[in-house]
Structure formats: structure tokens, C-alpha cells
Design a protein around this motif. Structure first.
Motif, short mmCIF file in Angstrom:
data_model
loop_
_atom_site.label_atom_id
_atom_site.label_comp_id
_atom_site.label_asym_id
_atom_site.label_seq_id
_atom_site.Cartn_x
_atom_site.Cartn_y
_atom_site.Cartn_z
N ILE A 149 4.57 5.48 -5.38
CA ILE A 149 4.67 5.45 -6.84
C ILE A 149 3.68 6.44 -7.49
CG2 ILE A 149 4.30 4.01 -8.90
CD1 ILE A 149 5.55 1.69 -7.24
N VAL A 150 2.46 6.48 -6.93
CA VAL A 150 1.47 7.44 -7.46
C VAL A 150 1.99 8.87 -7.31
CG1 VAL A 150 -0.84 8.41 -7.11
CG2 VAL A 150 -0.53 5.93 -7.21
N ILE A 151 2.56 9.17 -6.14
CA ILE A 151 3.14 10.51 -5.93
C ILE A 151 4.26 10.77 -6.93
CG2 ILE A 151 4.50 11.94 -4.31
CD1 ILE A 151 2.85 10.61 -2.04
N PHE A 152 5.07 9.72 -7.17
CA PHE A 152 6.17 9.81 -8.11
C PHE A 152 5.68 10.14 -9.54
CE2 PHE A 152 9.15 7.82 -11.11
CZ PHE A 152 10.33 8.44 -10.72
N ILE A 153 4.56 9.49 -9.94
CA ILE A 153 3.97 9.74 -11.26
C ILE A 153 3.52 11.21 -11.36
CG2 ILE A 153 1.99 9.23 -12.79
CD1 ILE A 153 2.10 6.34 -11.65
N PHE B 139 0.43 -2.52 -15.83
CA PHE B 139 1.70 -3.24 -15.96
C PHE B 139 2.67 -3.00 -14.81
CE2 PHE B 139 0.12 -2.87 -20.35
CZ PHE B 139 0.06 -4.23 -20.67
N GLY B 140 2.20 -2.30 -13.76
CA GLY B 140 3.02 -2.11 -12.58
C GLY B 140 4.27 -1.28 -12.85
N ILE B 141 5.24 -1.45 -11.99
CA ILE B 141 6.45 -0.63 -12.05
C ILE B 141 7.22 -0.86 -13.35
CG2 ILE B 141 7.90 -2.30 -10.78
CD1 ILE B 141 8.04 1.45 -10.13
N ASN B 142 7.19 -2.08 -13.89
CA ASN B 142 7.89 -2.35 -15.15
C ASN B 142 7.33 -1.53 -16.31
OD1 ASN B 142 9.65 -4.11 -13.99
ND2 ASN B 142 8.62 -5.97 -14.68
N GLY B 143 6.00 -1.39 -16.31
CA GLY B 143 5.37 -0.54 -17.33
C GLY B 143 5.86 0.89 -17.22
N MET C 173 0.83 -1.21 0.00
CA MET C 173 0.00 0.00 0.00
C MET C 173 0.87 1.27 0.00
SD MET C 173 -3.08 1.09 -0.10
CE MET C 173 -3.83 2.69 0.08
N ILE C 174 1.85 1.28 0.92
CA ILE C 174 2.74 2.45 1.00
C ILE C 174 3.52 2.61 -0.31
CG2 ILE C 174 4.81 3.37 2.15
CD1 ILE C 174 3.61 2.55 4.76
N VAL C 175 3.96 1.47 -0.83
CA VAL C 175 4.71 1.50 -2.09
C VAL C 175 3.85 2.13 -3.19
CG1 VAL C 175 5.80 0.08 -3.88
CG2 VAL C 175 6.10 -0.50 -1.48
N THR C 176 2.57 1.70 -3.25
CA THR C 176 1.66 2.23 -4.27
C THR C 176 1.51 3.74 -4.13
OG1 THR C 176 0.45 0.16 -4.21
CG2 THR C 176 -0.68 2.03 -5.21
N ILE C 177 1.35 4.21 -2.89
CA ILE C 177 1.18 5.65 -2.67
C ILE C 177 2.43 6.41 -3.14
CG2 ILE C 177 0.93 7.45 -0.89
CD1 ILE C 177 -0.78 5.35 0.67
N ALA D 27 -2.56 14.99 -18.75
CA ALA D 27 -2.71 13.79 -19.60
C ALA D 27 -1.61 12.78 -19.29
CB ALA D 27 -2.69 14.19 -21.07
N ALA D 28 -0.38 13.28 -19.08
CA ALA D 28 0.74 12.38 -18.77
C ALA D 28 0.51 11.66 -17.45
CB ALA D 28 2.05 13.16 -18.74
N SER D 29 -0.08 12.36 -16.46
CA SER D 29 -0.41 11.72 -15.18
C SER D 29 -1.41 10.59 -15.38
CB SER D 29 -1.04 12.73 -14.20
OG SER D 29 -0.17 13.80 -13.98
N ILE D 30 -2.43 10.86 -16.21
CA ILE D 30 -3.46 9.84 -16.46
C ILE D 30 -2.85 8.62 -17.15
CG2 ILE D 30 -5.59 9.34 -17.72
CD1 ILE D 30 -6.34 12.35 -17.25
N VAL D 31 -2.01 8.87 -18.18
CA VAL D 31 -1.35 7.76 -18.87
C VAL D 31 -0.45 6.99 -17.90
CG1 VAL D 31 0.33 7.15 -20.68
CG2 VAL D 31 -1.45 8.83 -21.17
N GLY D 32 0.30 7.72 -17.07
CA GLY D 32 1.20 7.08 -16.09
C GLY D 32 0.43 6.19 -15.12
N LEU D 33 -0.68 6.71 -14.62
CA LEU D 33 -1.49 5.93 -13.66
C LEU D 33 -2.09 4.69 -14.34
CD1 LEU D 33 -3.27 8.87 -11.78
CD2 LEU D 33 -1.45 7.40 -10.88
#
Ligand SMILES: [Zn+2]
Length: 262
Positions: free
Chosen positions: A7-11, A43-47, A1-5, A31-37
Motif C-alpha cells: 500500500i505504501v508503494i501504491f501511495i 484511517f487505513g485503506i478506507n481513508g 506487513m506485506i500488505v502495508t508495504i 505533499a500528496a505522498s505525505i497526505v496519503g501516508l
């Protein structure tokens, strides 16, 4: 959960820094934020690594020797700062395949996603590096030399860059997603095919305008502070539409091959 948060902040921070460094407009950053999310969802972090490789390398090449590209920007519809339509044109289909993959883990959506990015990377490298070519490019409808920045024109340097751009994404895909040789080659070839389709649609259907004031042929809808006149191409087929269609078509073709191969 923390990792997800995190990563979302990172995006979101990544998109914001694109806005800060003038690589993206405000709408482009959204738009880049939406594509990133979407990519992270599917595809997770690899995507995200793959998306990052596309974004970082195309930003690098568009800034590289950017002063010598000034004249070309006069011909193109838009400058190096990407708005939401450009982001959607390059990343929209990749985002779409990511969301589908979240619900359905079939391999075909991964192939679609990879080919979209390979095609976008191939096209961006081709135009950014190709425009540094010393010779003017050949227009594929007439095989005559035309001014740099003309859609539907090719150069040796641009074609080599196009192959390299697709190759980079396919090799990272091989490494991150354990693609195997067949699918790595498929992504490489169809990513490159996306650029070929881009050139063909660019030459035959993309709209071109002329400025009534200074006479420049341009993709801009206005120049010298007055509206330009359309001299060829179809009404809705601008550069964003060409980019979207070429990546999307190349992905669909690669998906068909993947289904037939199973
Ligand atoms: Zn003008």
C-alpha cells in the motif's frame, strides 16, 4: 506487513503518476505522498479510497473540456498542475485529522477528516464544473454578473456541482465507515458549507491584482512578465489560504456539532 508495504508503494506510485500526468508538480507529488501516508496511518485503506475518490474525480473534472477553461486560468493564480501549497490547502487538514485519529480513536476526528474532503471536493467540483456554465456568474457582493473565474462569484451550475461534490464524499463515507444517517447528512451539509465559506472569504478577503500592461484583473502576482498591483483583499489571503481556511473551519464546526450531539 506485506500488505502495508504494498500500500505504501501504491501511495508513492500514485503520487508519481500524478507528477507524470502533470496533475501535480514535483513538490505537489511529495505533499500528496505525505497526505496519503498520513491518511493511511489514521484511517487505513478506507481513508485512501475516499482520498482517491476526491483526487480522481477532481482530476477528471479539471481535465474535462479543459481547453474552454484556458481564459479562466489567466485569471487564477495557478494552472491545473497542483503544487505543494495547493495540495496542503486541500488535503493538509485532512492529513492532520488522520494523524490525530491514529493516536485518539474519537469519532470527531473521522468527522473532521470527512468534512475536509467533502469541502475540498465540493469546492473543486464547483469551480471546475461551474466554469463550464454558459452564463457568467453572479458576484455575491454586488449580485452583478462578473467574468468566470472570479473568486466570490456563484452560478446555478456551480452550486449544483458543489452539492453533488459534497454528496459523493458523504455517501462514500456512509458506505465505508458505517456513518449512519445523521453523520452522513452532517458531512454532506458541512462539506457544502465549506464551499459557501470559501465563496464568502473569496469575495470579501481574497487578494486580487491588476496587470499594468494588459489591464487584466487576476490572482497572479505577475502577468505579461511584470509584477501586478494588488487592488483588493488581504496580503496573505490567496486562493490556497482560502481553500485551507474554508475546509478547516467547516470541519471545526462539524466537530463542535458532533461533540454537542454526544
Ligand atoms: Zn497582463
Amino acid at each position: 506487513m506485506i500488505v502495508t508495504i504494498i500500500i505504501v508503494i501504491f501511495i508513492l506510485l500514485g503520487s508519481a503518476s500524478g507528477y507524470q500526468s502533470k496533475s501535480l508538480t514535483r513538490s505537489g507529488a511529495l505533499a500528496a505522498s505525505i497526505v496519503g501516508l498520513a491518511v493511511y496511518l489514521g484511517f487505513g485503506i478506507n481513508g485512501l479510497y475516499l482520498l482517491g475518490a476526491f483526487f480522481a474525480s477532481s482530476t477528471f473534472w479539471s481535465k474535462y473540456k479543459s481547453s474552454s477553461k484556458y481564459i479562466i486560468e489567466e485569471k487564477l493564480a495557478k494552472g491545473a498542475t497542483r503544487d505543494w501549497r495547493q495540495v496542503a490547502a486541500n488535503g493538509g487538514a485532512a492529513g492532520l485529522f488522520s494523524i490525530i485519529h491514529y493516536f485518539n480513536h474519537d469519532m470527531i476526528w473521522l468527522i473532521g477528516f470527512l468534512v475536509c474532503l467533502a469541502s475540498a471536493n465540493s469546492d473543486t467540483w464547483a469551480s471546475e464544473i461551474g466554469s463550464l456554465s454558459k452564463q457568467d456568474p453572479l458576484y455575491i457582493r454586488t449580485f452583478k454578473r462578473v467574468e468566470k473565474g472570479t473568486s466570490g462569484a456563484i452560478s446555478f451550475l456551480g452550486s449544483a456541482a458543489s452539492l453533488a461534490g459534497s454528496f459523493l464524499i458523504s455517501i462514500i463515507g456512509f458506505w465505508l465507515f458505517d456513518l449512519g444517517l445523521f453523520f452522513t447528512c452532517l458531512v454532506f451539509l458541512f462539506g457544502y458549507l465549506g464551499n459557501v465559506i470559501d465563496t464568502l472569504i473569496g469575495a470579501f478577503y481574497q487578494q486580487l491584482y491588476v496587470c499594468g500592461q494588459c489591464g487584466i484583473e487576476t490572482e497572479k502576482k505577475s502577468h505579461c512578465q511584470m509584477p501586478t498591483a494588488r487592488i483588493k483583499g488581504m496580503v496573505f489571503v490567496d486562493n490556497d489560504m482560502v481553500n485551507f481556511l474554508s475546509g478547516f473551519l467547516a470541519s471545526v464546526f462539524a466537530i463542535i456539532i458532533t461533540i454537542l450531539n454526544n
